[in-house]
Write a protein that holds these residues in place. Structure first.
Motif, PDB file in Angstrom:
ATOM      1  N   ASN A 150       0.821  -1.204   0.000  1.00 10.99           N
ATOM      2  CA  ASN A 150       0.000   0.000   0.000  1.00 10.99           C
ATOM      3  C   ASN A 150       0.859   1.260   0.000  1.00 10.99           C
ATOM      4  O   ASN A 150       1.960   1.277   0.574  1.00 10.99           O
ATOM      5  N   LEU A 151       0.340   2.305  -0.617  1.00 15.38           N
ATOM      6  CA  LEU A 151       0.981   3.610  -0.531  1.00 15.38           C
ATOM      7  C   LEU A 151       0.827   4.150   0.886  1.00 15.38           C
ATOM      8  O   LEU A 151      -0.261   4.099   1.467  1.00 15.38           O
ATOM      9  N   ALA A 152       1.916   4.657   1.458  1.00 15.44           N
ATOM     10  CA  ALA A 152       1.838   5.225   2.804  1.00 15.44           C
ATOM     11  C   ALA A 152       1.069   6.536   2.791  1.00 15.44           C
ATOM     12  O   ALA A 152       0.356   6.871   3.746  1.00 15.44           O
ATOM     13  N   THR A 153       1.199   7.296   1.699  1.00 14.52           N
ATOM     14  CA  THR A 153       0.491   8.568   1.506  1.00 14.52           C
ATOM     15  C   THR A 153      -0.130   8.563   0.112  1.00 14.52           C
ATOM     16  O   THR A 153       0.534   8.189  -0.858  1.00 14.52           O
ATOM     17  N   PRO A 154      -1.399   8.946  -0.020  1.00  8.83           N
ATOM     18  CA  PRO A 154      -2.046   8.915  -1.343  1.00  8.83           C
ATOM     19  C   PRO A 154      -1.287   9.727  -2.389  1.00  8.83           C
ATOM     20  O   PRO A 154      -0.728  10.786  -2.097  1.00  8.83           O
ATOM     21  N   VAL A 155      -1.261   9.203  -3.613  1.00  6.92           N
ATOM     22  CA  VAL A 155      -0.661   9.895  -4.748  1.00  6.92           C
ATOM     23  C   VAL A 155      -1.733  10.029  -5.824  1.00  6.92           C
ATOM     24  O   VAL A 155      -2.326   9.022  -6.231  1.00  6.92           O
ATOM     25  N   ALA A 156      -1.989  11.232  -6.273  1.00  5.90           N
ATOM     26  CA  ALA A 156      -3.035  11.477  -7.264  1.00  5.90           C
ATOM     27  C   ALA A 156      -2.784  10.665  -8.525  1.00  5.90           C
ATOM     28  O   ALA A 156      -1.677  10.665  -9.072  1.00  5.90           O
ATOM     29  N   GLY A 157      -3.811   9.935  -8.963  1.00  2.00           N
ATOM     30  CA  GLY A 157      -3.708   9.151 -10.181  1.00  2.00           C
ATOM     31  C   GLY A 157      -3.122   7.769  -9.987  1.00  2.00           C
ATOM     32  O   GLY A 157      -2.930   7.041 -10.965  1.00  2.00           O
ATOM     33  N   VAL A 158      -2.825   7.392  -8.733  1.00  3.10           N
ATOM     34  CA  VAL A 158      -2.229   6.088  -8.448  1.00  3.10           C
ATOM     35  C   VAL A 158      -3.137   5.329  -7.479  1.00  3.10           C
ATOM     36  O   VAL A 158      -3.612   5.900  -6.484  1.00  3.10           O
ATOM     37  N   ASP A 159      -3.400   4.049  -7.787  1.00  3.68           N
ATOM     38  CA  ASP A 159      -4.224   3.238  -6.898  1.00  3.68           C
ATOM     39  C   ASP A 159      -3.565   3.127  -5.527  1.00  3.68           C
ATOM     40  O   ASP A 159      -2.327   3.148  -5.415  1.00  3.68           O
ATOM     41  N   ALA A 160      -4.373   2.968  -4.507  1.00  4.60           N
ATOM     42  CA  ALA A 160      -3.861   2.935  -3.135  1.00  4.60           C
ATOM     43  C   ALA A 160      -3.027   1.699  -2.852  1.00  4.60           C
ATOM     44  O   ALA A 160      -2.164   1.713  -1.973  1.00  4.60           O
ATOM     45  N   SER A 161      -3.268   0.621  -3.604  1.00 10.66           N
ATOM     46  CA  SER A 161      -2.537  -0.620  -3.340  1.00 10.66           C
ATOM     47  C   SER A 161      -2.010  -1.225  -4.625  1.00 10.66           C
ATOM     48  O   SER A 161      -2.534  -0.990  -5.715  1.00 10.66           O
ATOM     49  N   GLY A 162      -0.934  -2.010  -4.455  1.00  6.38           N
ATOM     50  CA  GLY A 162      -0.345  -2.746  -5.554  1.00  6.38           C
ATOM     51  C   GLY A 162       0.113  -4.097  -5.034  1.00  6.38           C
ATOM     52  O   GLY A 162      -0.400  -4.591  -4.025  1.00  6.38           O
ATOM     53  N   ILE A 163       1.105  -4.686  -5.680  1.00  2.00           N
ATOM     54  CA  ILE A 163       1.607  -5.991  -5.247  1.00  2.00           C
ATOM     55  C   ILE A 163       3.131  -6.029  -5.314  1.00  2.00           C
ATOM     56  O   ILE A 163       3.753  -5.229  -6.033  1.00  2.00           O
ATOM     57  N   VAL A 164       3.721  -6.963  -4.585  1.00  2.00           N
ATOM     58  CA  VAL A 164       5.153  -7.220  -4.680  1.00  2.00           C
ATOM     59  C   VAL A 164       5.427  -7.905  -6.012  1.00  2.00           C
ATOM     60  O   VAL A 164       4.704  -8.820  -6.424  1.00  2.00           O
ATOM     61  N   GLY A 165       6.468  -7.456  -6.696  1.00  2.00           N
ATOM     62  CA  GLY A 165       6.772  -7.959  -8.027  1.00  2.00           C
ATOM     63  C   GLY A 165       7.526  -9.275  -8.051  1.00  2.00           C
ATOM     64  O   GLY A 165       7.782  -9.890  -7.006  1.00  2.00           O
ATOM     65  N   PRO A 166       7.901  -9.728  -9.248  1.00  2.00           N
ATOM     66  CA  PRO A 166       8.594 -11.006  -9.427  1.00  2.00           C
ATOM     67  C   PRO A 166       9.876 -11.090  -8.587  1.00  2.00           C
ATOM     68  O   PRO A 166      10.648 -10.143  -8.522  1.00  2.00           O
ATOM     69  N   GLY A 167      10.068 -12.223  -7.962  1.00  2.00           N
ATOM     70  CA  GLY A 167      11.253 -12.441  -7.133  1.00  2.00           C
ATOM     71  C   GLY A 167      11.055 -12.047  -5.690  1.00  2.00           C
ATOM     72  O   GLY A 167      11.817 -12.474  -4.815  1.00  2.00           O
ATOM     73  N   GLY A 168      10.028 -11.221  -5.424  1.00  2.00           N
ATOM     74  CA  GLY A 168       9.737 -10.850  -4.044  1.00  2.00           C
ATOM     75  C   GLY A 168      10.673  -9.795  -3.487  1.00  2.00           C
ATOM     76  O   GLY A 168      11.607  -9.338  -4.149  1.00  2.00           O
ATOM     77  N   LEU A 169      10.387  -9.388  -2.263  1.00  2.00           N
ATOM     78  CA  LEU A 169      11.270  -8.491  -1.515  1.00  2.00           C
ATOM     79  C   LEU A 169      12.182  -9.365  -0.679  1.00  2.00           C
ATOM     80  O   LEU A 169      11.715 -10.087   0.219  1.00  2.00           O
ATOM     81  N   VAL A 170      13.460  -9.329  -0.955  1.00  2.00           N
ATOM     82  CA  VAL A 170      14.400 -10.280  -0.357  1.00  2.00           C
ATOM     83  C   VAL A 170      15.638  -9.555   0.160  1.00  2.00           C
ATOM     84  O   VAL A 170      15.842  -8.365  -0.106  1.00  2.00           O
ATOM     85  N   GLY A 171      16.455 -10.302   0.876  1.00  2.00           N
ATOM     86  CA  GLY A 171      17.737  -9.771   1.337  1.00  2.00           C
ATOM     87  C   GLY A 171      17.710  -9.190   2.727  1.00  2.00           C
ATOM     88  O   GLY A 171      18.757  -8.818   3.260  1.00  2.00           O
ATOM     89  N   GLY A 172      16.531  -9.095   3.343  1.00  2.00           N
ATOM     90  CA  GLY A 172      16.461  -8.594   4.712  1.00  2.00           C
ATOM     91  C   GLY A 172      16.982  -9.622   5.693  1.00  2.00           C
ATOM     92  O   GLY A 172      16.651 -10.805   5.598  1.00  2.00           O
ATOM     93  N   ALA A 173      17.796  -9.208   6.639  1.00  2.00           N
ATOM     94  CA  ALA A 173      18.353 -10.132   7.623  1.00  2.00           C
ATOM     95  C   ALA A 173      18.563  -9.404   8.939  1.00  2.00           C
ATOM     96  O   ALA A 173      18.862  -8.206   8.963  1.00  2.00           O
ATOM     97  N   ASP A 174      18.393 -10.141  10.032  1.00  2.00           N
ATOM     98  CA  ASP A 174      18.673  -9.600  11.362  1.00  2.00           C
ATOM     99  C   ASP A 174      20.167  -9.679  11.642  1.00  2.00           C
ATOM    100  O   ASP A 174      20.901 -10.436  10.985  1.00  2.00           O
TER     101      ASP A 174
END
Length: 366
Positions: A150-174
């Protein structure tokens, strides 16, 4: 107090502690009608206990496999450094009106985890793929393809939500925990750097945030090649890395900064194009158990935890998981009294590029 957190007491400080102990504890005991000799004897016992604990702490810090406060110093001595936390990154897809631009640093979020857009792009054909990176490091930033964003703040002309793209969000580590860090330190102590030998490849792969296990396969993709297979058990449910993770590890194997040497190191130049970082192919092991006693969710959960731990300890490309190990793991589950393992009954084998993963447990009444 020393820089590593271990107390270093001077003679005068020791004398002061003893004096205070006699003044405080001794006076309290005498006020309760305890004889002077008994009061001083009790204080002596307490002082002795304090110094025994202090010496125990010092002895623990004297070895790299048990150190707590001095673990980073031991690691540095053997060219092993604590892995920092890292931020997840990857593509997200937003939808909206053609021609609308998504600005640099626009913030999107999944739950409480926020990401910023790393480059301005314009919507074409009703959608736009944006590269984003998490604002905070950690495993919590990793999400699979298709997750709603989701967009944290509305943007004119852009839907409020989208999706994670191919491959995903990766690389995060503790940030790396103490026990695996000490294990890497001890492993470095046992082997000497060899300018690109098997031990170097494994050690380098394990230095990448999120990587928990690694193996080398000499000539694994033809004569003169080296295949490094690795797992990310804390990042993904089955531990299998993504293509993006493979590229990250390969880049690190090729060239990375070495703090102890003060220069970049990596595999030899003549190996360029002959080194591969690949995820093993998952081969799920689906356990079957009958006659479990007692049959409770708590016991079942404990059994799953033990079997996952077994697979993580013993699983490796081309390795076997023996039924006797499974029986033992199940028996170690808290609350388990008895059971019959009906699968596997023979060693569960994996081929050269495969690795056993936890496929779940099914239960039968008898």
């Amino acid at each position: 107090m020393s820089n590593n957190g271990i107390p270093r007491l001077s003679v005068s400080e020791v004398a002061q502690i003893v004096d205070l102990a006699y003044e405080d504890s001794g006076s309290d005991l005498l006020a309760l009608g305890v004889g002077q000799a008994k009061a001083f004897h009790s204080v002596d016992q307490e002082v002795g206990r304090l110094f025994a604990n202090h010496m125990s702490n010092l002895s623990r810090e004297a070895f790299p496999w048990s150190a707590v406060h001095t673990a980073p110093e031991w690691g540095a001595l053997f060219n092993t450094f604590l892995k920092d936390s890292s931020c997840a990154s990857g593509p997200v897809i937003l939808y909206g009106v053609d021609g609308v631009s998504i600005q640099l640093n626009t913030v999107v979020q999944i739950g409480v985890v926020q990401y910023r857009v790393t480059a301005e792009k314009t919507i074409v054909g009703g959608e736009v793929s944006l590269d984003v990176i998490a604002l905070s490091p950690g495993l919590s930033g990793n999400f699979v393809e298709g997750t709603v964003v989701n967009l944290a703040t509305p943007v004119a002309g852009v839907d409020a939500s989208g999706i994670v793209g191919p491959g995903g969000l990766v690389g995060g580590a503790d940030t790396e925990e103490l026990v695996p860090f000490r294990d890497r330190t001890v492993a470095s102590l046992r082997v000497a750097p060899g300018g690109g030998n098997d031990d170097d490849y494994v050690r380098w792969a394990l230095e990448v945030p999120g990587v928990t296990r690694a193996w080398t396969d000499a000539h694994g993709n033809g004569d003169g090649t080296v295949v490094v297979r690795f797992m990310m058990d804390e990042t993904y449910a089955d531990g299998i890395p993504t293509e993006a993770d493979e590229q990250t590890v390969l880049n690190y194997l090729r060239r990375h900064w070495d703090d102890s040497l003060g220069r970049f190191i990596g595999y030899p130049v003549h190996m360029d194009g002959k080194v591969y970082a690949w995820a093993p192919v998952a081969k799920p092991l689906n356990f079957q158990i009958s006659g479990l006693d007692p049959v409770t969710e708590a016991v079942k959960s404990a059994i799953s935890a033990q079997l996952k731990d077994l697979i993580r300890r013993e699983g490796a490309p081309g390795a076997e998981i023996h039924p006797s190990w499974c029986w033992e793991a199940i028996s170690l589950a808290t609350g388990e009294r008895k059971h019959v393992l009906t699968f596997p009954t023979d060693p569960f084998t994996t081929q050269r590029g495969e690795i056993a993963t936890f496929g779940g447990v099914s239960y039968a009444a008898t």
